[in-house]
Design a protein around this motif. Structure first.
Motif: not given
Length: 402
Positions: A270-284
């Motif tokens: 990913i390159k964009d800064d819309n990170l909320i979704k990815h932060f929510a899914e990531a475990d570490i």
């Protein structure tokens, strides 16, 4: 740095910019009436160093809050890898060349840009990361600004102690980190997708002498493939400067990551800064010294792993190993305290499995989230309050021009 030096530097790092240069010249001509209108109005302008859009995510929450109090900001822009010529630039933009021609402005800058000290101009540095003074933010950066918007509480401590003269000569506001406002108020655990496999988020910094990408990327990909982990990768924008030896090591990381994604279906770049979704899914989260790792921990409270021990400090100190003087700098102090430091790729797999099983760093992380930054979740509001105060003290600021 002169205008010609800036242009030459851009062409060296981004050869494609030579194609965009005529467009910038044309836009400067097209936007001249707008510049003239603002100049002749005599009003104090609130402006942002939008440049190529790299720090757009830092500015947008503030611009949104300013609109609520009927203040329209001017965005000084140019072209680059990250810029998108969208509606916000069409409506509020002004070519970057006019930043050094327009007086009577309050200009906010999230990077290390330089602006001429013009009549009735107040230059504000709003730091785009958590770096401490003396490690990442050197004196030559902050001397170019009259006002400092502080992010961390440690920065304030430094200004009272080690950088006392700076604290006296600059106007200081304890702002926090507006970019994280939406992140801090999001319920990550309520919205987290319960995946059958672990999801790792890798966000390395840039520079051939500091970034973990050169040593850890390939082992990390193989580890994820072996354990059926999903891997999300967000490179620092400077790593995409494939013609810069210092920033990318002359590696075409866009191509490298693309090849990994084709080979392994469990990798997402990913390159964009819309990170909320990815932060929510990531475990570490895994990083070296990139600020995005601290953003992840501040926003979610979830685990982080630090890769390598190459710190983002002046290179002469990094090369000599003279690092003790930076041990109390907050972004260095917390490495190993809010998450383990992995020095060798072969140590990575057991640490990941250990953290998936149990986040033993949670008590320290909870304390870190409470104490690290000012105004968590409402940095943009604090910034707007500071801007209003600066505007109401116009008479005082005029003395800066004498």
């Amino acid at each position: 740095m002169t205008l010609s030096e800036k242009i030459i530097g851009k062409i060296r790092n981004q050869p494609g910019y030579i194609v965009l240069l005529p467009a910038e010249i044309l836009l400067s001509i097209i936007y001249f009436p707008k510049y003239l209108y603002i100049l002749l109005s005599g009003k104090t302008v609130i402006a942002f160093d939008w440049s190529d859009g790299m720090y757009a995510s830092f500015y947008r929450p503030i611009i949104k809050e300013l609109k609520k109090i009927n203040i329209e900001a001017v965005l000084f822009f140019n072209f680059g890898n990250t810029n998108k010529f969208g509606s916000i630039i069409l409506k509020s933009g002004l070519p970057r060349i006019y930043a050094d021609l327009l007086p009577n402005k309050i200009i906010l800058c999230a990077g290390s840009s330089e602006f001429r000290k013009m009549r009735k101009t107040i230059r504000v540095q709003m730091f785009h990361g958590f770096g401490s003074f003396g490690s990442l933010w050197q004196r030559n950066y902050i001397e170019n600004f009259e006002v400092l918007f502080l992010v961390t509480k440690y920065q304030a401590e430094q200004l009272l102690k080690d950088f006392k003269d700076v604290g006296i000569t600059k106007k200081i506001y304890k702002i926090g980190y507006p970019r994280l406002d939406n992140f801090m108020t999001y319920n990550y655990y309520k919205n987290q997708r319960r995946a059958k496999r672990a999801i790792l988020f890798y966000g390395p910094t840039y520079h051939r002498e500091i970034s973990s990408v050169f040593e850890f990327l390939d082992p990390l990909v193989n580890l994820c493939e072996k354990n059926a982990y999903k891997l999300v990768i967000k490179l620092h924008p400077f790593l995409y400067h494939k013609h810069s030896y210092d920033e990318s090591g002359l590696v075409d990381w866009k191509k490298e990551i693309s090849e990994y994604c084709k080979k392994y279906k469990s990798i997402l770049s990913i390159k964009d800064d819309n990170l909320i979704k990815h932060f929510a899914e990531a475990d570490i989260f895994l990083t070296d010294v990139s600020g995005i790792g601290y953003e992840f921990v501040l926003a979610t409270g979830k685990p982080i792993i630090f890769l390598g021990n190459k710190l983002k400090v002046p290179l002469e100190d990094l090369r000599s190993g003279d690092l003790n003087k930076y041990s109390e700098c907050s972004e260095i102090y917390y490495r190993g305290r809010i998450g383990p430091i992995v020095l060798n790729p072969i140590e990575l797999e057991p640490q990941i499995k250990r953290l998936i099983s149990k986040n033993e760093y949670k008590p320290t992380i909870d304390s870190f989230r409470e104490d690290f930054i000012y105004n968590p979740g409402c940095g943009a509001v604090a910034t707007c309050e500071a801007i209003k105060e600066i505007m109401t003290e116009a008479d005082k600021w005029k003395k800066l021009d004498s």
